[in-house]
Design an enzyme around this catalytic site. Structure first.
Site, short mmCIF file in Angstrom:
data_model
loop_
_atom_site.label_atom_id
_atom_site.label_comp_id
_atom_site.label_asym_id
_atom_site.label_seq_id
_atom_site.Cartn_x
_atom_site.Cartn_y
_atom_site.Cartn_z
N GLY A 8 3.08 0.75 8.58
CA GLY A 8 3.11 2.21 8.54
C GLY A 8 2.26 2.77 9.68
O GLY A 8 2.18 2.19 10.76
N GLU A 9 1.66 3.91 9.44
CA GLU A 9 0.79 4.60 10.40
C GLU A 9 1.54 5.17 11.60
O GLU A 9 0.95 5.84 12.43
CB GLU A 9 -0.32 3.68 10.94
CG GLU A 9 -1.23 3.09 9.90
CD GLU A 9 -2.31 2.19 10.51
OE1 GLU A 9 -2.41 2.11 11.77
OE2 GLU A 9 -3.04 1.56 9.74
#
Length: 337
Positions: free
Chosen positions: A304-305
């Site tokens: 993610g991120e």
């Protein structure tokens, strides 16, 4: 334009967004045919350059101002034990982002992108969606507004990412509401849960769908009832980028779930977006298939991120550098084929 304040206003604004510049796209295609290479020799890079040129309204564009936005939110459903990590990790990771210590900081720097993190009411998790809607309309619109207003109107490329313990469960529930099937089709390991954890996530998704029947018939209600604040913020940012003609590189499963809400609400809402990578989350490929998008990278990422999207900036940069920087046959004095 002003930030929408209701879901109806939000959908109306998205539906009114204009498409790419046909003249710029045609000009880019014409230029591509004149560059010093055999036709099609740069493969997908050629398609990417023409796509990007159309959205930027420039047949010979440059990428000079990419932006990475990371949104963070906490989920009431996390209290049900759906993650391998406790909810306080969200706050701790936001601090890590702020101090430049996360993967997305390194990848944003590498790509020459500005990066900012936007925590959204972390001290107040969304409601547990197995007990009712995760957010009120005012609540989801406040989160959408965070994303909408975070977009730099001078940016020429956008990547959005997220942080939120429990958000793969939320994304799975949203995807299940949008596309049907069994909860097991949409749940995965997330932060690393075992088979029992996946089974728990599937049960919770099923409970959420049963308690929030409106989610299965209205994509924006799926976002409100089953999503999280960071998903809503990503949807707001992607929608505003669509209106501003800023191309978007989608990240992984959670980002794509937020984006899919827009496409299901308004057909063509994601024409300005490409898939940066294929996540290791097993349901991501299924969702990309529904959206008709092929990921640029397959690296087994599940962080993610915005990490996979940020990596893919370099691929698009390469496409644009070749398209706009190469000489034509006439300029180079090379005989065309």
């Amino acid at each position: 334009m002003t930030t929408p304040t209701t879901l109806v206003e939000f959908q109306t604004a998205l539906a009114a967004a204009t498409g790419p510049d046909d003249a710029a796209r045609a000009g880019a295609a014409e230029r591509n045919g004149q560059l010093t290479k055999p036709p099609g020799a740069l493969g997908l890079l050629e398609d990417l350059a023409i796509w990007y040129a159309g959205w930027r309204g420039d047949a010979r564009p440059r990428i000079t101002a990419p932006q990475v936005l990371v949104f963070a939110g906490n989920h009431g459903v996390a209290a049900r034990g759906v993650s391998a990590f406790p909810p306080e990790v969200t706050v701790q990771m936001v601090a890590n982002f702020a101090h430049g210590g996360a993967a997305i900081n390194q990848l944003s720097d590498l790509a020459g992108a500005t990066m900012s993190v936007h925590p959204i009411d972390l001290e107040t998790p969304t409601a547990d969606f197995t007990q009712g809607p995760a957010m009120s309309e005012a609540g989801v619109m406040a989160a959408i507004a965070v994303g909408w207003e975070a977009v730099d109107t001078d940016a020429d490329l956008l990547v959005v990412g997220e942080m939120g313990i429990g958000n793969t469960t939320s994304a799975a529930a949203v995807a299940n509401a949008l596309y049907g099937g069994a909860p097991e089709d949409w749940t995965g390991r997330g932060t690393g849960v075992d088979e029992a954890g996946i089974a728990l996530k599937s049960r919770i998704v099923a409970e959420g769908l049963a308690v929030n029947p409106e989610a299965a018939t209205d994509p924006l209600q799926a976002l409100r009832c089953l999503g999280g604040r960071e998903l809503a913020a990503m949807a707001g940012a992607i929608a505003h980028a669509r209106i501003l003609h800023i191309p978007v590189i989608l990240d992984g499963f959670i980002c794509t779930a937020a984006a899919a809400v827009l496409e299901c609400a308004v057909s063509g809402a994601l024409d300005h977006a490409i898939a940066g990578h294929g996540s290791a989350e097993q349901a991501h490929a299924r969702m990309l298939h529904h959206l008709g998008k092929t990921p640029l990278l397959q690296l087994g990422l599940r962080l993610g991120e915005g990490s996979g999207g940020a990596l893919a900036i370099q691929i698009l940069r390469g496409a644009i550098a070749c398209h706009s920087g190469m000489a034509t046959f006439a300029e180079a004095g090379v005989a065309g084929g």
